[in-house]
Write a protein that holds these residues in place. Structure first.
Motif, PDB file in Angstrom:
ATOM      1  N   THR A 182     -16.546  62.408 -27.701  1.00  0.00           N
ATOM      2  CA  THR A 182     -15.886  63.686 -27.969  1.00  0.00           C
ATOM      3  C   THR A 182     -16.665  64.790 -27.260  1.00  0.00           C
ATOM      4  O   THR A 182     -17.835  64.621 -26.896  1.00  0.00           O
ATOM      5  CB  THR A 182     -15.824  63.992 -29.476  1.00  0.00           C
ATOM      6  N   ILE A 183     -15.999  65.941 -27.069  1.00  0.00           N
ATOM      7  CA  ILE A 183     -16.597  67.077 -26.367  1.00  0.00           C
ATOM      8  C   ILE A 183     -16.463  68.303 -27.252  1.00  0.00           C
ATOM      9  O   ILE A 183     -15.422  68.522 -27.887  1.00  0.00           O
ATOM     10  CB  ILE A 183     -15.894  67.317 -25.017  1.00  0.00           C
ATOM     11  N   ASP A 184     -17.513  69.092 -27.296  1.00  0.00           N
ATOM     12  CA  ASP A 184     -17.434  70.366 -27.997  1.00  0.00           C
ATOM     13  C   ASP A 184     -16.867  71.416 -27.047  1.00  0.00           C
ATOM     14  O   ASP A 184     -17.150  71.400 -25.848  1.00  0.00           O
ATOM     15  CB  ASP A 184     -18.825  70.791 -28.482  1.00  0.00           C
ATOM     16  N   TRP A 185     -16.063  72.322 -27.594  1.00  0.00           N
ATOM     17  CA  TRP A 185     -15.493  73.369 -26.747  1.00  0.00           C
ATOM     18  C   TRP A 185     -16.584  74.120 -25.988  1.00  0.00           C
ATOM     19  O   TRP A 185     -16.408  74.480 -24.813  1.00  0.00           O
ATOM     20  CB  TRP A 185     -14.684  74.343 -27.596  1.00  0.00           C
ATOM     21  N   SER A 186     -17.714  74.337 -26.632  1.00  0.00           N
ATOM     22  CA  SER A 186     -18.787  75.092 -25.980  1.00  0.00           C
ATOM     23  C   SER A 186     -19.336  74.376 -24.754  1.00  0.00           C
ATOM     24  O   SER A 186     -19.885  75.023 -23.838  1.00  0.00           O
ATOM     25  CB  SER A 186     -19.919  75.361 -26.977  1.00  0.00           C
ATOM     26  N   ASP A 187     -19.167  73.037 -24.701  1.00  0.00           N
ATOM     27  CA  ASP A 187     -19.627  72.285 -23.529  1.00  0.00           C
ATOM     28  C   ASP A 187     -18.810  72.619 -22.276  1.00  0.00           C
ATOM     29  O   ASP A 187     -19.228  72.305 -21.151  1.00  0.00           O
ATOM     30  CB  ASP A 187     -19.550  70.783 -23.792  1.00  0.00           C
ATOM     31  N   LEU A 188     -17.652  73.235 -22.474  1.00  0.00           N
ATOM     32  CA  LEU A 188     -16.744  73.496 -21.355  1.00  0.00           C
ATOM     33  C   LEU A 188     -16.769  74.953 -20.898  1.00  0.00           C
ATOM     34  O   LEU A 188     -16.002  75.328 -20.001  1.00  0.00           O
ATOM     35  CB  LEU A 188     -15.308  73.123 -21.757  1.00  0.00           C
ATOM     36  N   ILE A 261     -11.460  67.185 -27.870  1.00  0.00           N
ATOM     37  CA  ILE A 261     -12.272  68.404 -27.913  1.00  0.00           C
ATOM     38  C   ILE A 261     -12.372  68.875 -29.367  1.00  0.00           C
ATOM     39  O   ILE A 261     -11.362  68.948 -30.075  1.00  0.00           O
ATOM     40  CB  ILE A 261     -11.658  69.528 -27.066  1.00  0.00           C
ATOM     41  N   ARG A 262     -13.575  69.196 -29.780  1.00  0.00           N
ATOM     42  CA  ARG A 262     -13.825  69.655 -31.135  1.00  0.00           C
ATOM     43  C   ARG A 262     -14.617  70.961 -31.135  1.00  0.00           C
ATOM     44  O   ARG A 262     -15.202  71.345 -30.132  1.00  0.00           O
ATOM     45  CB  ARG A 262     -14.619  68.605 -31.922  1.00  0.00           C
ATOM     46  N   GLY A 266     -13.372  71.137 -36.340  1.00  0.00           N
ATOM     47  CA  GLY A 266     -12.805  69.827 -36.043  1.00  0.00           C
ATOM     48  C   GLY A 266     -11.958  69.850 -34.790  1.00  0.00           C
ATOM     49  O   GLY A 266     -12.054  70.777 -33.973  1.00  0.00           O
ATOM     50  N   PRO A 267     -11.114  68.837 -34.586  1.00  0.00           N
ATOM     51  CA  PRO A 267     -10.280  68.792 -33.384  1.00  0.00           C
ATOM     52  C   PRO A 267      -9.195  69.861 -33.409  1.00  0.00           C
ATOM     53  O   PRO A 267      -8.774  70.315 -34.472  1.00  0.00           O
ATOM     54  CB  PRO A 267      -9.680  67.391 -33.430  1.00  0.00           C
TER      55      PRO A 267
END
Length: 302
Positions: A182-188, A261-262, A266-267
């Motif tokens: 899974t990916i955190d929104w902040s990673d993007l 994306i979480r 959550g998602p």
């Protein structure tokens, strides 16, 4: 000429039994009543239908022709009655279904194929348009039901929430984040997003802005006048990332990885909605609504 169906049934019964007496018993009639029916029909058409003898009755060539045609007629009448009953139950007829251009292809395919298998006598007419065009088409009767992305804000009639889909990131298989489950929104936040201008590009753009925009810091988003499939092709090339509904994960792009994306809540999800008009009394619509209420189709990420 008004031909009585009872007389035609009498002809068929007499032909099958070879006897007016036995035919009358089979039809629960008196022999004299059946004989009068046949004689009246002969007078109407002006031909003899039976050769009569002490041993019974036998069709003349004219009678054989009429009996054969009468059997076909009653088969058609039976088919007509069955068809009208099916139509009344919504199991036959025509159903005009409109889908938004963003509605997930796999779910559309599943919905239609399931309903066609269950009700093969219902002719499905499928239209793909923008949500605004579909709402207009509902009012004009061009479609019976519309399935769109998100809430039906422009529709004042009845609606029903259907499935909900997670939002996923589309990444090149060479991207470091593609190895994460899974990916955190902040990673993007430092990525360049590529979206289609086509539906649901605006909804996805607004979602990215809600998740990543901050005072003095706006996420980089490019929008192309190209299909979502073309966008995924560019993601495969490794120059951008994108976001999509989870059902798009069924598309075969060997160089693209889809990851949920979480954030802290959550998602992210988006709901799909069915809309129709209250005054639409098409039984096939009522049957399709029952199908929608009973069957939703979750998608599994791969």
């Amino acid at each position: 000429m008004n031909l009585d169906l009872g007389s035609l049934r009498s002809v068929i019964a007499a032909a099958e039994h070879g006897s007016f007496r036995q035919a009358a018993a089979a039809l629960n009639l008196k022999q004299s009543a059946l004989s009068r029916r046949v004689r009246h029909l002969e007078d109407q058409v002006g031909v003899s239908l039976f050769e009569r003898s002490s041993g019974g009755v036998r069709l003349t060539p004219a009678g054989a022709s009429m009996a054969q045609a009468a059997r076909r007629l009653f088969e058609e009448i039976d088919d007509m009655i069955k068809a009208s009953q099916l139509a009344d139950r919504g199991e036959a007829g025509v159903l005009k279904v409109g889908f938004g251009t963003a509605v997930s292809t796999s779910k559309v395919r599943t919905l239609i194929s399931d309903h066609i298998r269950s009700y093969p006598e219902v002719a499905m007419q499928v239209t793909e348009r923008s949500p605004a065009q579909l709402i207009t088409a509902l009012g004009s009767g061009d479609v019976d039901i519309a399935i769109i992305v998100g809430e039906a804000r422009q529709h004042s009639g009845p609606s029903m929430s259907l499935w909900s889909e997670r939002i996923v990131a589309a990444l090149s298989s060479r991207h470091p984040l593609s190895n994460s489950e899974t990916i955190d929104w902040s990673d993007l936040k430092d990525e360049t997003f590529l979206l289609s201008q086509w539906d649901p590009g605006l909804d996805l753009r607004n979602l990215i802005l809600r998740k990543l925009a901050a005072p003095g810091d706006t996420p980089k988003i490019e929008t192309w006048d190209a299909s979502n499939e073309k966008v995924l092709g560019m993601v495969e090339a490794g120059l951008h990332v994108s976001v999509h509904f989870e059902s798009w994960t069924s598309l075969a792009y060997t160089g693209v990885r889809f990851r949920e994306i979480r954030d802290a809540s959550g998602p992210s999800h988006i709901t799909f909605t069915a809309c129709w008009e209250e005054q639409n009394r098409n039984p096939a619509l009522a049957r399709f609504l029952d199908t929608l209420r009973q069957t939703h189709h979750p998608t599994t990420l791969t």
